[in-house]
Design an enzyme around this catalytic site. Sequence first.
Site, PDB file in Angstrom:
ATOM      1  N   CYS A  85      50.270  22.091  66.353  1.00  0.00           N
ATOM      2  CA  CYS A  85      50.065  22.163  64.901  1.00  0.00           C
ATOM      3  C   CYS A  85      48.691  21.599  64.506  1.00  0.00           C
ATOM      4  O   CYS A  85      47.676  22.143  64.897  1.00  0.00           O
ATOM      5  CB  CYS A  85      51.224  21.497  64.154  1.00  0.00           C
ATOM      6  N   HIS A 194      55.726  24.589  65.914  1.00  0.00           N
ATOM      7  CA  HIS A 194      56.329  23.356  66.416  1.00  0.00           C
ATOM      8  C   HIS A 194      57.347  23.689  67.495  1.00  0.00           C
ATOM      9  O   HIS A 194      58.497  23.992  67.178  1.00  0.00           O
ATOM     10  CB  HIS A 194      57.021  22.608  65.276  1.00  0.00           C
ATOM     11  N   GLU A 196      58.918  21.757  69.356  1.00  0.00           N
ATOM     12  CA  GLU A 196      60.015  20.766  69.330  1.00  0.00           C
ATOM     13  C   GLU A 196      61.038  21.089  68.250  1.00  0.00           C
ATOM     14  O   GLU A 196      62.112  20.494  68.207  1.00  0.00           O
ATOM     15  CB  GLU A 196      59.447  19.355  69.163  1.00  0.00           C
TER      16      GLU A 196
END
Lengths: 216, 257
Positions: A85, A194, A196
Amino acid sequence: MSKATIAVIDYGMGNLHSVASALEHVAPNHDIVISSEAEVIANAERIIFPGVGAMRDCMAEIKRLNFHRLVPELIASGKPVLGICVGMQALMTHSEENGGVEAINQLPGEVKFFGEDLTENGERLKVPHMGWNTVSQTADHPIWHGIEDNAHFYFVHSYYAKSEDKDLVIGRCQYGLEFDVVLAKDNLVAVQFHPEKSHSNGLQLLKNFSQWNTGA
Amino acid sequence: MALAKRIIPCLDVENGRVVKGVQFVDIRDAGDPVEVSKRYNEQGADEITFLDITATHEGRDTTVHTVEKIASEVFIPLTVGGGIRTVDDIRTMLNAGADKVSINSAAIFNPDFVKEAADRFGSQCIVVAIDAKCVSAEGEPKRWEIFTHGGRKPTGIDAVEWARKMTAFGAGEILLTSMDQDGMKNGFDLDVTSAISEAVHVPVIASGGVGNLQHLVDGVKLGKADAVLAASIFHFGEYSVPEAKQFMRDQGVEVRL
């Protein structure tokens, strides 16, 4: 024997626990550390360079902690490095956010604003680009292992990267315009989304990163 | 290919259990929030919203632990709302693993709180929740006001103006609940949803009133919502998230399957 380490660089911008817990989930053979200490980071086997929030604030903290020097050294050392990001955006040359911010310049190119009047098929698009969008894999790379082309990833951003060197682009996304979302150069990979927060596709990408042999 | 419309199961949590009231009266128990979150994660939910309706301090500590547990097992975005009043509350929830926090009444009492929160943590993690109720008489142009205290207390604030103001103050997303529709299962209030969605440049999540899958489609197509939030239709097994997504795709809505 102690486990190899993946270091998540902490410069005070945003919550890094989700990156760390996602890595713990997919890389059980690694120790995951969140750190702002240069020595701890430099001793890791591989490095995550995350980031959320405004570019000006991020770069200010990066510079205060001298990471604008450390990160290029880590990249030069040949260790696998993953920017996420704003971490990706900070690796570019320059961002037009906050009236213009100089970045670390490890990936040549500009970070640009989506604009207030972004449209697609006559429909006005919201900015930030927030939610799940598909990523087309424009080149092969070990980071794509086991992930289908045009798989969904979770994005939250108002600025996008534009690589000067098209050969570095391995993933693209469409939101009003087409833009670069995954860049790869030697042992460095940078992603706009992202991983995650991107469920199984994101976890697979992080797993691939944890196993990536860059030949260094 | 385009940005997918999001389906967000919502967990109303009280003292560590998921509950869902029908218009805040009839509370039925719907399970352990960690287990429920994992189930939605596996089903392909795009995001999870966790609304803490616990009143006591002890209960709020439970909430932080619950959020930590969810965040360590669920790798999709997690929004936490309910009782977020200070910068410390936000930091606590983000540190526990929330990706976004939802601010409701604290924004009404002190609009600058939203500014401060967005400056400190970034707009991307600041959701402003709006509880709106239609206040115009029949035959008048429609008008909605913000209500607090579970829809009982009017504030005199126009909902559309408020949404504009909150995004100008840095809200990165609006979670809009129609207090007329909430718990009624008659569908979203499409008029207020589209009015607010068109008035702001950030994503709007429609909430309140989902009773069937067509309501989700209507929320996106007619209400122009960027995401749809529902609780009871998922909690009590009437529909699964994949069923909802397949139905939406069949109606021409872009979803992540």
